[in-house]
Write a protein that holds these residues in place. Structure first.
Motif, PDB file in Angstrom:
ATOM      1  N   GLU A  26      10.564  -4.414 -18.435  1.00 26.09           N
ATOM      2  CA  GLU A  26       9.472  -4.924 -19.257  1.00 26.09           C
ATOM      3  C   GLU A  26       9.060  -3.830 -20.228  1.00 26.09           C
ATOM      4  N   THR A  27       8.939  -4.183 -21.479  1.00 24.42           N
ATOM      5  CA  THR A  27       8.427  -3.259 -22.479  1.00 24.42           C
ATOM      6  C   THR A  27       7.959  -4.044 -23.684  1.00 24.42           C
ATOM      7  N   ARG A  28       6.979  -3.505 -24.376  1.00 16.99           N
ATOM      8  CA  ARG A  28       6.516  -4.119 -25.618  1.00 16.99           C
ATOM      9  C   ARG A  28       7.146  -3.439 -26.835  1.00 16.99           C
ATOM     10  N   SER A  53      18.383  -0.528 -27.579  1.00 15.30           N
ATOM     11  CA  SER A  53      17.913  -1.914 -27.573  1.00 15.30           C
ATOM     12  C   SER A  53      18.545  -2.777 -28.653  1.00 15.30           C
ATOM     13  N   PHE A  54      19.229  -2.159 -29.607  1.00 16.71           N
ATOM     14  CA  PHE A  54      19.842  -2.933 -30.684  1.00 16.71           C
ATOM     15  C   PHE A  54      21.313  -3.241 -30.429  1.00 16.71           C
ATOM     16  N   ASP A  55      21.820  -2.721 -29.345  1.00 17.84           N
ATOM     17  CA  ASP A  55      23.247  -2.880 -29.075  1.00 17.84           C
ATOM     18  C   ASP A  55      23.433  -3.698 -27.806  1.00 17.84           C
ATOM     19  N   GLU A  56      23.707  -4.973 -27.963  1.00 17.76           N
ATOM     20  CA  GLU A  56      23.855  -5.836 -26.802  1.00 17.76           C
ATOM     21  C   GLU A  56      25.300  -6.017 -26.375  1.00 17.76           C
ATOM     22  N   GLN A  57      26.168  -5.258 -26.956  1.00 21.62           N
ATOM     23  CA  GLN A  57      27.573  -5.341 -26.546  1.00 21.62           C
ATOM     24  C   GLN A  57      27.719  -4.869 -25.113  1.00 21.62           C
ATOM     25  N   ASN A  58      28.489  -5.614 -24.353  1.00 15.95           N
ATOM     26  CA  ASN A  58      28.781  -5.150 -23.005  1.00 15.95           C
ATOM     27  C   ASN A  58      29.702  -3.944 -23.069  1.00 15.95           C
ATOM     28  N   LYS A  70      19.090  -9.017 -23.820  1.00 14.19           N
ATOM     29  CA  LYS A  70      17.684  -8.915 -24.227  1.00 14.19           C
ATOM     30  C   LYS A  70      16.926 -10.192 -23.923  1.00 14.19           C
ATOM     31  N   SER A  71      17.602 -11.334 -24.003  1.00 14.29           N
ATOM     32  CA  SER A  71      16.923 -12.618 -23.793  1.00 14.29           C
ATOM     33  C   SER A  71      16.312 -12.711 -22.405  1.00 14.29           C
ATOM     34  N   THR A  72      16.935 -12.049 -21.444  1.00 14.36           N
ATOM     35  CA  THR A  72      16.418 -12.080 -20.074  1.00 14.36           C
ATOM     36  C   THR A  72      15.903 -10.706 -19.639  1.00 14.36           C
TER      37      THR A  72
END
Lengths: 111, 115
Positions: A26-28, A53-58, A70-72
């Motif tokens: 959790e973070t804002r 936080s900008f890199d959602e690549q596995n 990030k969605s979850t």
């Protein structure tokens, strides 16, 4: 407030099994980093991975892989074909100015 | 040095005594952090130092705990009038600077036992 939750307190598997360690955060903040550390019985914290936080690549590194969603708000860690040497406590952590750790998951791999 | 060095590695003290724990960070690292890990627990943030800025003491559990960092290098964590609940492993880490894009390197810790 920032928080990291590792709901699994302890996991036991037999060698060669795959295992996934869960991490929910959790973070804002819109910009942050997520980490995984390994703490073997010797006690020293060993850095495994950092993800922004900008890199959602596995990411995959040998038998280790990480799934960032990030969605979850999750950053899960999978060990493929586990080995006895993987036995340790694994910590997920989140940072802005300082690292906030989860309570850790103790992984025991039996031969 | 090559890594973060902490001393002593183990300390046993009697309840009510003061103790000092030392951390020698990696040369050139301006940020230094102290964490506490109680038996079977996660890591609890205590304090961090960044250069000459005022330290973030928000994690210190009571006024019996204090820390200083001399000359921007070595840090000492002092616990006064130790209590049994202070028993834990105290970990120090350093990084190039404060900020989420810098990795932390941890020392091996000092295991404190208050009897």
């Amino acid at each position: 407030a920032q928080k990291v939750t590792q709901a699994q307190t302890e996991i036991s598997v037999v060698e060669k099994e795959d295992v996934t360690l869960d991490c929910v955060y959790e973070t804002r903040d819109t910009t942050y980093y997520l980490f995984w550390y390994k703490q073997p019985p010797s006690g020293e914290l060993v850095f495994l991975i950092r993800r922004n936080s900008f890199d959602e690549q596995n990411e995959i590194s040998g038998r280790y892989s990480w799934n960032f969603q990030k969605s979850t708000s999750s950053f899960n860690f999978t060990i493929t074909a586990s080995q006895v040497v993987d036995s340790a406590v694994y910590f997920c952590a989140l940072t802005a100015d300082k690292l906030i750790f989860g309570t850790g998951t103790r992984l025991q791999v039996f031969p | 040095g090559a890594g973060v060095s902490q001393s002593p590695s183990n300390k046993v003290t009697e309840k009510g005594k003061d103790v000092e724990l030392r951390c020698d960070p990696i040369s050139g690292h301006t940020a230094l952090y102290w964490y506490r890990q109680s038996l079977g627990q996660g890591l609890e943030f205590l304090i961090y130092f960044q250069g000459n800025s005022a330290p973030d003491k928000s994690g210190l559990p009571s006024d019996r705990f204090s820390a200083e960092r001399t000359g921007g290098s070595v840090s000492t964590l002092t616990i006064q009038r130790t209590q049994q609940e202070d028993s834990a492993v105290y970990l120090c880490a350093s990084s190039l600077a404060i900020g989420f894009n810098y990795g932390y390197t941890f020392g091996s810790g000092t295991r404190l036992t208050v009897v």
